[in-house]
Scaffold this motif. Structure first.
Motif, PDB file in Angstrom:
ATOM      1  N   ASP A   1       0.833  -1.215   0.000  1.00 30.70           N
ATOM      2  CA  ASP A   1       0.000   0.000   0.000  1.00 30.70           C
ATOM      3  C   ASP A   1       0.866   1.263   0.000  1.00 30.70           C
ATOM      4  OD1 ASP A   1      -2.438   1.328   0.052  1.00 30.70           O
ATOM      5  OD2 ASP A   1      -2.518   1.402   2.223  1.00 30.70           O
ATOM      6  N   SER A   2       1.989   1.175   0.679  1.00 28.12           N
ATOM      7  CA  SER A   2       2.839   2.369   0.790  1.00 28.12           C
ATOM      8  C   SER A   2       3.721   2.560  -0.446  1.00 28.12           C
ATOM      9  CB  SER A   2       3.709   2.262   2.043  1.00 28.12           C
ATOM     10  OG  SER A   2       4.585   1.164   1.899  1.00 28.12           O
ATOM     11  N   ARG A   3       3.851   1.536  -1.304  1.00 27.40           N
ATOM     12  CA  ARG A   3       4.772   1.637  -2.443  1.00 27.40           C
ATOM     13  C   ARG A   3       4.091   1.759  -3.800  1.00 27.40           C
ATOM     14  NH1 ARG A   3       7.307  -0.259   1.561  1.00 27.40           N
ATOM     15  NH2 ARG A   3       9.560   0.005   1.800  1.00 27.40           N
ATOM     16  N   VAL A   4       2.881   1.221  -3.921  1.00 21.90           N
ATOM     17  CA  VAL A   4       2.217   1.228  -5.228  1.00 21.90           C
ATOM     18  C   VAL A   4       1.257   2.425  -5.293  1.00 21.90           C
ATOM     19  CG1 VAL A   4       0.675  -0.076  -6.759  1.00 21.90           C
ATOM     20  CG2 VAL A   4       2.383  -1.283  -5.382  1.00 21.90           C
ATOM     21  N   PRO A   5       1.389   3.279  -6.327  1.00 18.12           N
ATOM     22  CA  PRO A   5       0.488   4.442  -6.423  1.00 18.12           C
ATOM     23  C   PRO A   5      -0.978   4.015  -6.519  1.00 18.12           C
ATOM     24  CG  PRO A   5       2.247   4.565  -8.059  1.00 18.12           C
ATOM     25  CD  PRO A   5       2.349   3.223  -7.442  1.00 18.12           C
ATOM     26  N   ARG A   6      -1.848   4.875  -5.995  1.00 17.49           N
ATOM     27  CA  ARG A   6      -3.281   4.544  -5.957  1.00 17.49           C
ATOM     28  C   ARG A   6      -3.877   4.358  -7.357  1.00 17.49           C
ATOM     29  NH1 ARG A   6      -4.154   8.439  -1.645  1.00 17.49           N
ATOM     30  NH2 ARG A   6      -4.222   7.268   0.282  1.00 17.49           N
TER      31      ARG A   6
ATOM     32  N   ALA B   1      -2.464   3.062  -9.887  1.00 18.04           N
ATOM     33  CA  ALA B   1      -1.815   1.975 -10.627  1.00 18.04           C
ATOM     34  C   ALA B   1      -2.745   0.768 -10.779  1.00 18.04           C
ATOM     35  CB  ALA B   1      -0.549   1.555  -9.891  1.00 18.04           C
TER      36      ALA B   1
ATOM     37  N   ARG C   1      -6.740   0.711  -6.219  1.00 16.68           N
ATOM     38  CA  ARG C   1      -5.925   0.173  -7.318  1.00 16.68           C
ATOM     39  C   ARG C   1      -6.751  -0.888  -8.045  1.00 16.68           C
ATOM     40  NH1 ARG C   1      -3.440   0.798  -2.662  1.00 16.68           N
ATOM     41  NH2 ARG C   1      -1.746   2.323  -2.581  1.00 16.68           N
TER      42      ARG C   1
ATOM     43  N   ASP D   1       0.434  -2.587 -13.999  1.00 17.04           N
ATOM     44  CA  ASP D   1       1.663  -1.817 -13.780  1.00 17.04           C
ATOM     45  C   ASP D   1       2.550  -2.529 -12.755  1.00 17.04           C
ATOM     46  OD1 ASP D   1       0.630   0.303 -15.369  1.00 17.04           O
ATOM     47  OD2 ASP D   1      -0.547   1.006 -13.654  1.00 17.04           O
ATOM     48  N   TRP D   2       1.917  -3.233 -11.820  1.00 19.16           N
ATOM     49  CA  TRP D   2       2.658  -3.876 -10.724  1.00 19.16           C
ATOM     50  C   TRP D   2       2.210  -5.326 -10.549  1.00 19.16           C
ATOM     51  CZ3 TRP D   2       6.328  -1.341  -7.598  1.00 19.16           C
ATOM     52  CH2 TRP D   2       6.455   0.037  -7.828  1.00 19.16           C
TER      53      TRP D   2
ATOM     54  N   ARG E   1       7.652  -4.379 -10.459  1.00 19.46           N
ATOM     55  CA  ARG E   1       7.046  -3.504 -11.456  1.00 19.46           C
ATOM     56  C   ARG E   1       7.063  -4.227 -12.800  1.00 19.46           C
ATOM     57  NH1 ARG E   1       6.816   2.501 -11.000  1.00 19.46           N
ATOM     58  NH2 ARG E   1       5.683   2.934 -12.910  1.00 19.46           N
TER      59      ARG E   1
ATOM     60  N   TRP F   1     -12.878   7.611  -4.925  1.00 16.93           N
ATOM     61  CA  TRP F   1     -11.602   7.985  -5.549  1.00 16.93           C
ATOM     62  C   TRP F   1     -11.779   8.406  -7.003  1.00 16.93           C
ATOM     63  CZ3 TRP F   1      -7.647   9.117  -2.664  1.00 16.93           C
ATOM     64  CH2 TRP F   1      -7.496   8.485  -1.418  1.00 16.93           C
TER      65      TRP F   1
END
Lengths: 166, 304
Positions: A91-96, A98, A120, A130-131, A163, B147
């Motif tokens: 959650d802290s590394r993948v952009p919302r 993505a 996501r 993307d991930w 990624r 969102w």
């Protein structure tokens, strides 16, 4: 479907009661008695319920106020023994915004993970994402070609993030 | 500040829109201030159904979900309220004082319920979302609406979302998403608060409707008792209990129309039935049963 059966059941009971009771006068007496019984049952149930509910709401309030973000965000995943520590890491590394493909040897837990990492968007095929999230599976055992992703970030064996190569 | 002012403005907007709808239906004709206060719960429920239904239609038409857009929808629905207020200001007569044991029983029970409601308000706002259907079916859609501001129907065609019941209607997720937008942040603990408000509005509205057909000693224990007993179900954050509230109110309004043939009751019943159908697929079945019942009973001559 269950509701439909319940509604049909109530209508059937009402029809049977109407047929058994017969005349309007008797119907009034009988419905008055049924109402009185309902009032007493619901009233007593609610008296007890009000006390129990209020007490549990107050107890829960102090307990819930002490929860950390990761504890209250991960509460629903406890029934799957979900790895909240890893999901917080993702959650802290993948952009919302993505897209994500989940490689996981699990079934119901997939629903939890896609909710926990919302908004996501999860994709069916790794090449559309993307991930890549490897969850309870070694990357080499997952149905994802090794060349499909860039450097793997390992949280711990079987819990990894990568990624997608473009 | 935003976390308090935003939701207060939104839910006040639901009240205004609901009052506007009730004014259109003729419920507030020549009403005193006490009568305006009495219909508050019904106004809130009708306001939620009206605002959210229009918002869903706009979403289907491709208009994104924004608080500005919601403000316009609220203003449009609340407009008749201004007309009614300009035409005749509600008379400031003192409300009738409870008289007799039955009235005092009703006052005590409603007061006791109000205490439970108020004690629960800060507690439910901290409650984690842990029910499977709550997060998988309802909150997930609210999250995406929060969102992205658009219906996620295309996304749900994919295999990863095979079990999210994309066919379920959007009244509850849109209502929750609007509450989250008014907060200005996504908080998974915020889902219980709008549902808790529906509980309060249910008792308020059901008390008003039921008091027209039965005695205080009957409606007060039944309405407050049913509400108290529904709390554990409500706290799952599933759509079932909110649907039950709407079905109960719709059945009461429809019953009142059958008995008294007042168009205002039919209009309120129709709004509530629309809410049932937009809450859950099963709500459509319940609404259809009530409509069929009205059809059958409505054929006869009006009562003397």
């Amino acid at each position: 479907m269950t509701l439909l059966l319940q509604v049909i059941g109530v209508l059937l009971v009402a029809a049977v009661a109407r047929a058994v009771v017969g005349s309007d006068r008797r119907l009034r007496v009988e419905s008055g008695a049924v109402t009185a019984v309902a009032v007493v049952l619901v009233g007593f149930g609610a008296l007890d319920g009000a006390w129990v509910t209020t007490r549990s709401l107050l107890t829960e309030r102090s307990a819930n106020a002490r929860l950390s973000p990761s504890e209250y965000q991960g509460r629903g995943g406890t029934i799957f023994s979900a790895r909240e520590d890893f999901l917080t890491f993702v959650d802290s590394r993948v952009p919302r915004a993505a897209t994500v493909h989940l490689a996981c040897a699990c079934s119901d837990e997939r629903d939890w993970i896609s909710w926990r990492l919302s908004p996501r968007r999860f994709t069916e095929r790794p090449q559309d994402a993307d991930w890549l999230v490897f969850y309870r599976v070694q990357p080499q055992d997952a149905d994802v070609p090794a060349g499909a992703y860039e450097r793997l970030v390992r949280f711990e064996p079987g819990f990894e993030l990568a990624r997608v190569r473009r | 500040m935003r976390q308090l002012a935003g939701p207060l403005a939104l839910h006040a907007g639901f009240f205004s829109a609901g009052y506007g709808l009730l004014a259109t239906f003729g419920v507030l004709r020549d009403a005193t201030l006490a009568r305006w206060a009495a219909v508050g719960g019904l106004a809130y429920v009708c306001g939620v159904i009206g605002v959210v239904s229009v918002t869903i239609v706009l979403l289907v038409a491709g208009v994104p979900l924004t608080m500005e857009g919601t403000g316009v929808v609220i203003a449009m629905l609340a407009a008749p309220l201004v007309v009614v207020l300009l035409r005749a200001r509600p008379a400031l007569r003192p409300p009738p004082r409870p008289s007799g044991a039955e009235a005092w029983i009703a006052v005590s029970l409603v007061g006791a319920f109000a205490l439970v409601f108020l004690f629960g308000l800060p507690s439910v706002g901290l409650r984690p979302l842990d029910g499977f259907d709550a997060w998988n079916l309802w909150a997930r859609k609210a999250n995406l609406l929060f969102w992205d501001g658009e219906l996620p129907s295309a996304l749900f065609r994919g295999e990863p979302y095979a079990r999210v019941h994309s066919d379920y209607p959007y009244l509850l997720p849109t209502y929750e998403a609007l509450h989250l937008r008014s907060l200005g942040r996504f908080d998974p603990r915020a889902f219980h608060l709008p549902l808790w408000l529906l509980l309060g509005a249910f008792v308020w509205a059901a008390g008003l409707l039921a008091s027209r057909v039965t005695r205080p000693a009957v409606w007060a224990p039944l309405v407050t008792g049913a509400a108290i007993l529904s709390i554990p179900g409500l706290l799952t954050a599933y759509a079932d209990v909110p649907l039950a509230y709407l079905l109960a109110l719709a059945a009461l309004s429809a019953g009142l129309w059958i008995e008294r043939r007042m168009p205002a009751d039919l209009a309120v019943a129709a709004t509530l039935l629309a809410g049932c159908a937009a809450m859950k697929n099963e709500g459509l079945v319940g609404a259809a049963v009530i409509v069929v019942g009205c059809w059958g009973a409505g054929d006869g001559p009006p009562p003397p």
